[in-house]
Design a protein around this motif. Structure first.
Motif, PDB file in Angstrom:
ATOM      1  N   ASP A  83      48.170 -25.914  -9.929  1.00 46.50           N
ATOM      2  CA  ASP A  83      47.785 -27.027 -10.789  1.00 46.50           C
ATOM      3  C   ASP A  83      46.277 -27.047 -10.985  1.00 46.50           C
ATOM      4  O   ASP A  83      45.518 -26.691 -10.081  1.00 46.50           O
ATOM      5  N   ASP A  84      45.866 -27.492 -12.165  1.00 46.11           N
ATOM      6  CA  ASP A  84      44.446 -27.656 -12.504  1.00 46.11           C
ATOM      7  C   ASP A  84      43.661 -26.359 -12.440  1.00 46.11           C
ATOM      8  O   ASP A  84      42.456 -26.374 -12.222  1.00 46.11           O
ATOM      9  N   THR A  95      49.266 -21.166 -17.084  1.00 42.39           N
ATOM     10  CA  THR A  95      49.333 -22.269 -16.127  1.00 42.39           C
ATOM     11  C   THR A  95      50.529 -23.153 -16.419  1.00 42.39           C
ATOM     12  O   THR A  95      51.254 -23.541 -15.500  1.00 42.39           O
ATOM     13  N   ARG A  99      53.696 -23.881 -13.919  1.00 48.03           N
ATOM     14  CA  ARG A  99      54.108 -25.228 -13.551  1.00 48.03           C
ATOM     15  C   ARG A  99      55.576 -25.457 -13.864  1.00 48.03           C
ATOM     16  O   ARG A  99      56.314 -26.030 -13.075  1.00 48.03           O
ATOM     17  N   GLY A 105      53.737 -30.237 -10.329  1.00 48.58           N
ATOM     18  CA  GLY A 105      52.686 -30.308  -9.333  1.00 48.58           C
ATOM     19  C   GLY A 105      52.659 -31.627  -8.617  1.00 48.58           C
ATOM     20  O   GLY A 105      53.520 -32.474  -8.802  1.00 48.58           O
ATOM     21  N   GLN A 109      48.163 -33.944 -14.558  1.00 44.22           N
ATOM     22  CA  GLN A 109      46.760 -33.728 -14.924  1.00 44.22           C
ATOM     23  C   GLN A 109      46.387 -34.795 -15.941  1.00 44.22           C
ATOM     24  O   GLN A 109      47.131 -35.082 -16.853  1.00 44.22           O
TER      25      GLN A 109
END
Length: 153
Positions: A83-84, A95, A99, A105, A109
């Motif tokens: 994550d992030d 990403t 996920r 996650g 976000q």
């Protein structure tokens, strides 16, 4: 192979990958949020605290089975560790795919959310206190209250 090529290859092998550094920082973040020491995490994984330190700094790469063990011990889905992830280390499409495949996650976000806030003492104390609330219904009400107090974007 020329000696210079061997030296260059050895140097590249010893450099931390940005992804390894990111995953290690997420391990450190979750461990800290849980109030767990490196020694305790190491004991749970059958490692020394020095090995945990190397994982957290990205010096040692975390293999798939170790990542699985970390997700179990730290009580997060494997996707949490990705994550992030900054755009420089992985495209947003990559990403997002990670996920989706790995169950999301730890937190959604948020636009404009600065990662530095996660490392402030106030944030850590708040999260630790939140997770000490044993009653799920009460914890949910506290969560809803905090969300209602935040400005709407």
């Amino acid at each position: 192979m020329a000696q210079a090529e061997v030296a260059d290859r050895a140097e590249k092998e010893h450099r931390s990958s940005p992804i390894d550094t990111h995953v290690g920082s997420r391990v450190r973040l979750r461990r800290t949020l849980l109030g767990m020491s490196q020694e305790k995490l190491g004991e749970a994984l059958g490692l020394t605290f020095q090995q945990v330190q190397k994982y957290e700094r990205g010096v040692n790469r975390i293999g798939a089975s170790r990542l699985f063990d970390l997700s179990r011990v730290l009580d997060v889905p494997i996707g949490f560790f990705f994550d992030d992830m900054p755009g420089a280390t992985g495209s947003s499409a990559t990403t997002s795919m990670l996920r989706a495949r790995m169950g999301g996650g730890f937190a959604e976000q948020q636009e404009g959310f600065e990662d530095d806030a996660l490392h402030k003492r106030e944030t850590l104390e708040l999260v630790r206190a939140y997770y000490r609330i044993n009653e799920p219904a009460v914890r949910k009400r506290v969560f809803d209250l905090i969300k209602s107090l935040a400005p709407v974007d």
